[in-house]
Design a protein around this motif. Structure first.
Motif, PDB file in Angstrom:
ATOM      1  N   ASP A 398       0.415  -1.351   0.540  1.00  0.00           N
ATOM      2  CA  ASP A 398      -0.177  -0.134  -0.042  1.00  0.00           C
ATOM      3  C   ASP A 398       1.037   1.384  -0.047  1.00  0.00           C
ATOM      4  N   ALA A 399       1.949   0.735  -0.040  1.00  0.00           N
ATOM      5  CA  ALA A 399       2.862   2.610  -0.473  1.00  0.00           C
ATOM      6  C   ALA A 399       3.872   2.175  -1.054  1.00  0.00           C
ATOM      7  N   HIS A 400       4.880   2.992  -1.361  1.00  0.00           N
ATOM      8  CA  HIS A 400       5.910   2.554  -2.405  1.00  0.00           C
ATOM      9  C   HIS A 400       6.991   1.362  -2.397  1.00  0.00           C
ATOM     10  N   PHE A 401       6.681   0.764  -3.153  1.00  0.00           N
ATOM     11  CA  PHE A 401       8.033  -0.699  -3.019  1.00  0.00           C
ATOM     12  C   PHE A 401       8.564  -0.530  -4.291  1.00  0.00           C
ATOM     13  N   ASP A 402       9.712  -1.188  -4.738  1.00  0.00           N
ATOM     14  CA  ASP A 402      10.349  -1.982  -5.542  1.00  0.00           C
ATOM     15  C   ASP A 402      10.531  -3.065  -5.992  1.00  0.00           C
TER      16      ASP A 402
END
Length: 522
Positions: A398-402
């Motif tokens: 639900d947040a930024h990820f890579d």
């Protein structure tokens, strides 16, 4: 216009046409009447695409008793938001076996032949062949887990019981199945209240703290109604290890073949009952209560609004049983009832509906899930898979990820579990957000970086409808060498192992059994 000879659905109405429009070569379009047989066949195809009915079995081999239950479970595809997830819409008990006192023998094993004869007679009594059973679970509980041949017994009867029946043991699973099978989870969901469910069997007592129909915590302790047993002459024929520890705490002596003093039995029952009562009161485990814990204790937090009971001891609590069987089950129930009557426990005692058979109901009706139909299976992958360890990497979708953060989370989960990347593993992924290609590819790339080159099968278990897309990205875009099994529509909770059955037709879904395994090593 359709190709020659093909039929077309009605253009305006949402209903299927009674007379399909067809065109033959060199002919004008015209109608053919559908026969009742053709309409029935079409209706059946549509129904089977949206519904699955499974015949399931639960086999409970416990400290005191062993028994079976056959059920029929009807699963239906959810209609909201075009979901592919199947949910249970009906459960029906088909047949219950008689109760067998679990046949232990003197060399610390379970009598396999007596159990086999009992199970064979149960199938015959139910009128079911092994091939007619789709799925289910053989559950070993309490002191039965500790027997030298427990794991072999479980695997044998799982293999014999049906097409996809799994062997399992473990305290958390027992807590969950008993809470569901007893009716405590349903009670909490219907009342929106916090319920503490307590299953007291022959060798263990299991606790499940339930809030609004969700099991939040579980706990188990080695207190049960058949930790000691005596024959018709009153001579002790069974003394389990926890009974010896309780006897030491009570200052009494127990010896096989001896006739125990009635006062000694009362003191033994008192100290065992106090272990359970202290946990019902929310007290931190001390002394014997701490010594008999089989898991971490409950943190509790908010006090429960009600306490429900199941298991063999509950049959005495709710006056469904009066006969005794040469053990301390009834005296233990009497001590608990007295604690409630004297106000030592704040929450009221409630009957959830099922007692002795709660765990076997849970095993036959609540141990199986069905995946969605948007799944991915590598060509030639061998199913069923059994006892695949499940990891839940800490990925904040639900947040930024890579890809790098996903890979790091998976490696951390592998290290915490002590699992080798080359072993068959399953990754539990809780999906958040929209299924955009860029997000899915970052997840897939992270999985590929962390575990994509190992030889064993790779299982992805996703609670959103993106299983097929993730599997396709892993195998066809990222070129992972492992067999990929990517299933979706799964209700993900913390658990330890998963078994995956063969693909079912025509839904294309696969059955799964989620479970814990806890067999002692010898």
């Amino acid at each position: 216009m359709t190709e020659a000879g093909a039929s077309a659905p009605a253009a305006c109405s949402g209903a299927w046409p009674v007379r399909p429009l067809v065109a033959h070569e060199g002919d004008e379009p015209h109608f053919h009447e559908w026969s009742e047989e053709a309409k029935s066949a079409l209706a059946e195809v549509i129904w089977k695409a949206e519904n699955v009915e499974l015949t399931t079995v639960g086999i409970d081999i416990g400290s005191s008793t062993s028994h079976l239950m056959f059920s029929r479970v009807h699963l239906q595809r959810k209609t909201q938001a075009l979901s592919s997830e199947f949910v249970v819409v009906r459960r029906e008990i088909v047949w219950r076996s008689p109760i067998l006192l679990t046949p232990f023998v003197s060399d610390d094993t379970i009598d396999a032949e007596r159990l086999r004869a009992f199970i064979d007679s149960a199938y015959e009594g139910a009128g079911l062949a092994r091939a007619e059973v789709d799925t289910g679970a053989v559950i070993l509980t309490g002191e039965a887990i500790k027997r030298k041949n427990a794991q072999a017994i479980a695997q044998i009867f799982a293999a014999d019981a049906g097409r996809f029946v799994c062997a399992s043991a473990g305290h958390r699973l027992e807590c969950v199945l008993a809470a569901h099978g007893a009716g405590a989870v349903a009670m909490s969901k219907q009342t929106h209240r916090t319920v503490l469910h307590v299953d007291i069997g022959g060798g263990t007592t299991k606790f499940a703290l339930i809030r609004n129909g969700e099991i939040r915590e579980t706990c188990a302790t080695a207190v049960g109604g058949r930790l000691i047993a005596w024959d018709g002459e009153g001579l002790l024929t069974r003394i389990e290890g926890p009974a010896l520890r309780a006897a030491a705490a009570a200052g009494v002596e127990l010896r096989l073949g001896a006739r125990p003093d009635p006062i000694a039995l009362e003191r033994l029952t008192d100290v065992l009952a106090e272990v359970v009562i202290s946990m019902l009161r929310g007290e931190a485990p001390q002394g014997l209560a701490r010594d008999l814990l089989l898991t971490d204790p409950l943190s509790r937090g908010a006090a429960p609004h009600a306490i429900t009971f199941s298991g063999g001891v509950s049959e005495y609590l709710f006056a469904r049983e009066r006969e005794t069987f040469g053990d301390i089950a009834k005296p233990l129930a009497d001590r608990l009832a007295l604690a409630f009557a004297r106000g030592r426990i704040d929450a009221p005692m409630k009957d959830p509906g099922q007692g002795l058979r709660a765990t076997v109901i849970g095993a036959s009706q609540f141990s199986v899930q069905l995946s969605g139909n948007t799944i991915h299976l590598s060509e030639g992958v061998s199913l069923p898979l059994r006892n695949v360890p499940v990891l839940f990497p800490d990925v904040a979708l639900d947040a930024h990820f890579d890809a790098e953060s996903v890979a790091a989370a998976i490696r951390a989960a592998l290290e915490q579990r002590g699992a080798a990347p080359e072993e068959p593993i399953a990754l539990g992924i809780r999906w958040h957000g929209d299924p955009h290609y860029a997000r899915l590819r970052e997840i897939a790339a992270g999985v590929a970086q962390a575990v994509g080159s190992a030889p064993g099968p790779l299982v992805l278990m996703v609670d959103g409808d993106v299983g097929k897309l993730l599997g396709h990205l892993l195998e066809h875009e990222l070129g992972v060498k492992r067999d990929v099994i990517s299933v979706d529509g799964i209700r993900l909770h913390e658990f330890d192992y998963v078994d995956i059955g063969e693909r079912m037709q025509p839904t294309q879904a696969v059955p799964l059994v989620i479970k814990t395994l806890l067999f002692p090593t010898h």
